[in-house]
Design an enzyme around this catalytic site. Sequence first.
Site, PDB file in Angstrom:
ATOM      1  N   SER A  96      21.227   8.318  13.029  1.00 53.02           N
ATOM      2  CA  SER A  96      22.226   9.155  12.335  1.00 53.02           C
ATOM      3  C   SER A  96      22.609  10.272  13.288  1.00 53.02           C
ATOM      4  O   SER A  96      21.816  11.192  13.504  1.00 53.02           O
ATOM      5  CB  SER A  96      21.627   9.787  11.079  1.00 53.02           C
ATOM      6  OG  SER A  96      21.129   8.812  10.225  1.00 53.02           O
ATOM      7  N   LYS A 171      27.847   8.256   6.896  1.00 54.68           N
ATOM      8  CA  LYS A 171      26.456   8.738   6.756  1.00 54.68           C
ATOM      9  C   LYS A 171      26.445  10.253   6.486  1.00 54.68           C
ATOM     10  O   LYS A 171      25.646  10.747   5.680  1.00 54.68           O
ATOM     11  CB  LYS A 171      25.669   8.402   8.024  1.00 54.68           C
ATOM     12  CG  LYS A 171      24.256   8.957   8.079  1.00 54.68           C
ATOM     13  CD  LYS A 171      23.316   8.349   7.045  1.00 54.68           C
ATOM     14  CE  LYS A 171      21.936   8.986   7.113  1.00 54.68           C
ATOM     15  NZ  LYS A 171      21.014   8.489   6.106  1.00 54.68           N
ATOM     16  N   LYS A 239      19.426  18.709  10.713  1.00 54.64           N
ATOM     17  CA  LYS A 239      20.145  18.054  11.826  1.00 54.64           C
ATOM     18  C   LYS A 239      21.417  17.392  11.300  1.00 54.64           C
ATOM     19  O   LYS A 239      22.497  17.573  11.859  1.00 54.64           O
ATOM     20  CB  LYS A 239      19.189  17.040  12.473  1.00 54.64           C
ATOM     21  CG  LYS A 239      19.729  16.210  13.594  1.00 54.64           C
ATOM     22  CD  LYS A 239      20.195  14.830  13.203  1.00 54.64           C
ATOM     23  CE  LYS A 239      19.188  13.908  12.608  1.00 54.64           C
ATOM     24  NZ  LYS A 239      19.690  12.579  12.284  1.00 54.64           N
TER      25      LYS A 239
HETATM   26  P1  NAD Z   1      11.285   9.405  14.175  1.00 55.27           P
HETATM   27  O1  NAD Z   1      11.273  10.761  14.797  1.00 55.27           O
HETATM   28  O2  NAD Z   1      10.165   8.986  13.290  1.00 55.27           O
HETATM   29  O3  NAD Z   1      11.428   8.273  15.319  1.00 55.27           O
HETATM   30  C1  NAD Z   1      12.266   8.370  16.435  1.00 55.27           C
HETATM   31  C2  NAD Z   1      11.616   7.605  17.580  1.00 55.27           C
HETATM   32  O4  NAD Z   1      12.518   7.598  18.692  1.00 55.27           O
HETATM   33  C3  NAD Z   1      10.303   8.253  18.070  1.00 55.27           C
HETATM   34  O5  NAD Z   1       9.249   7.311  17.990  1.00 55.27           O
HETATM   35  C4  NAD Z   1      10.617   8.648  19.514  1.00 55.27           C
HETATM   36  O6  NAD Z   1       9.513   8.513  20.361  1.00 55.27           O
HETATM   37  C5  NAD Z   1      11.725   7.670  19.885  1.00 55.27           C
HETATM   38  N1  NAD Z   1      12.573   8.108  20.985  1.00 55.27           N
HETATM   39  C6  NAD Z   1      13.246   9.277  21.116  1.00 55.27           C
HETATM   40  N2  NAD Z   1      13.913   9.315  22.286  1.00 55.27           N
HETATM   41  C7  NAD Z   1      13.631   8.137  22.922  1.00 55.27           C
HETATM   42  C8  NAD Z   1      14.016   7.584  24.177  1.00 55.27           C
HETATM   43  N3  NAD Z   1      14.827   8.239  25.017  1.00 55.27           N
HETATM   44  N4  NAD Z   1      13.533   6.368  24.508  1.00 55.27           N
HETATM   45  C9  NAD Z   1      12.725   5.690  23.682  1.00 55.27           C
HETATM   46  N5  NAD Z   1      12.326   6.155  22.476  1.00 55.27           N
HETATM   47  C10 NAD Z   1      12.787   7.373  22.106  1.00 55.27           C
HETATM   48  O7  NAD Z   1      12.679   9.312  13.400  1.00 55.27           O
HETATM   49  P2  NAD Z   1      13.059   8.329  12.175  1.00 55.27           P
HETATM   50  O8  NAD Z   1      12.665   8.972  10.895  1.00 55.27           O
HETATM   51  O9  NAD Z   1      12.631   6.938  12.496  1.00 55.27           O
HETATM   52  O10 NAD Z   1      14.650   8.447  12.228  1.00 55.27           O
HETATM   53  C11 NAD Z   1      15.437   7.795  13.205  1.00 55.27           C
HETATM   54  C12 NAD Z   1      16.904   8.000  12.821  1.00 55.27           C
HETATM   55  O11 NAD Z   1      17.134   7.441  11.525  1.00 55.27           O
HETATM   56  C13 NAD Z   1      17.310   9.491  12.733  1.00 55.27           C
HETATM   57  O12 NAD Z   1      18.610   9.642  13.205  1.00 55.27           O
HETATM   58  C14 NAD Z   1      17.237   9.768  11.226  1.00 55.27           C
HETATM   59  O13 NAD Z   1      18.094  10.830  10.822  1.00 55.27           O
HETATM   60  C15 NAD Z   1      17.670   8.426  10.655  1.00 55.27           C
HETATM   61  N6  NAD Z   1      17.195   8.153   9.290  1.00 55.27           N
HETATM   62  C16 NAD Z   1      15.915   8.460   8.926  1.00 55.27           C
HETATM   63  C17 NAD Z   1      15.502   8.208   7.617  1.00 55.27           C
HETATM   64  C18 NAD Z   1      14.092   8.560   7.156  1.00 55.27           C
HETATM   65  O14 NAD Z   1      13.849   8.521   5.941  1.00 55.27           O
HETATM   66  N7  NAD Z   1      13.170   8.876   8.060  1.00 55.27           N
HETATM   67  C19 NAD Z   1      16.390   7.626   6.694  1.00 55.27           C
HETATM   68  C20 NAD Z   1      17.671   7.280   7.105  1.00 55.27           C
HETATM   69  C21 NAD Z   1      18.067   7.554   8.414  1.00 55.27           C
END
Ligand code: NAD
Length: 295
Positions: A96, A171, A239
Amino acid sequence: MRIGFIGLGIMGKPMAKNLVKAGYDVLVADKFAPKAVDEVVAAGAQAASTNMEVGEKCDIVITMVPNSPNVKEALFGEDGAAKTMAKGKIVLDCSSINPIASREICAELEKLGIDMLDAPVSGGQPKAIDGTLAFMVGGKQEIFDKCKPILEKMGSSVVLCGGIGAGNVTKLCNQTIVAVNIAALAEAMQMGQMCGVEPQKIFEAIKGGLAGSTVMNAKAPMMMDQNFQPGFRIDLHIKDLNNVVDAAKTVDAPIPLTQTVLEMMKVLHHDGDGSCDHSALLKYYQKLTGEVLHH
Ligand code: NAD
């Protein structure tokens, strides 16, 4: 066809596992989360030691990282996957992020002959695990048609909303609606209790009417239990609402409700509640009134 998956956090890990379960050949990378890599490999994926290896070996590269700078880093940074991707390959960004950034990233990829869709999701961790996420997609119809079967292995709803960036605009709409809903729910429950009615009765009486919602069903019980385990963290919602502000600014769209809830969330962040679920918006009212919501 080989699918690359970069970013195995709360969402990416179960999404990658669902692709493996569906029979795809999946190559994963997350240099910051080695345990998550091991877990997805145990489920049947292969591990890449770098994002560049993912780019080199895969036809489609999915990114699921926190925000715009992370997507840019994963694709174009020192270890950027786009550096090794051949012409005609596809980036599917499920993070997102700011829709303006999606368009910038797409333009950079186009210079390399790489196609892109922005495909953020709604549904959170439980739906990522069940494979029932809702995908909001932006990009070209023919790229969407190629990628739709893959998205359908991770979600139960996949809608092309328009050109590149349209997924993330949609979104942001989702995130405004959810944030304002949660704030309204917290405000009303707190006011109702202070006026002498039990919160549980308020919930029971109105959940079947016009005020009832998925947000109410999910978040009212959490508020009454004072259970603020995430779920979706306040900091991630900040964010998203900051991205709403940035996107709205470019078209002069009025967003007073989003601005207000964003300010409330920032107060909670500064109070150390940024890692709580967004249902902790209730804490804003509890702190003001000194009264705790109960069952
Ligand atoms: P998170 O922080 O749990 O996971 C993100 C992952 O990305 C981490 O494991 C991190 O190590 C990895 N990462 C970051 N930079 C990187 C790079 N350069 N190379 C490789 N890996 C890298 O986040 P999340 O909760 O999984 O969310 C991911 C996305 O989905 C976000 O944009 C969030 O807003 C969206 N989202 C989350 C939810 C939720 O409920 N958690 C729901 C809908 C959407």
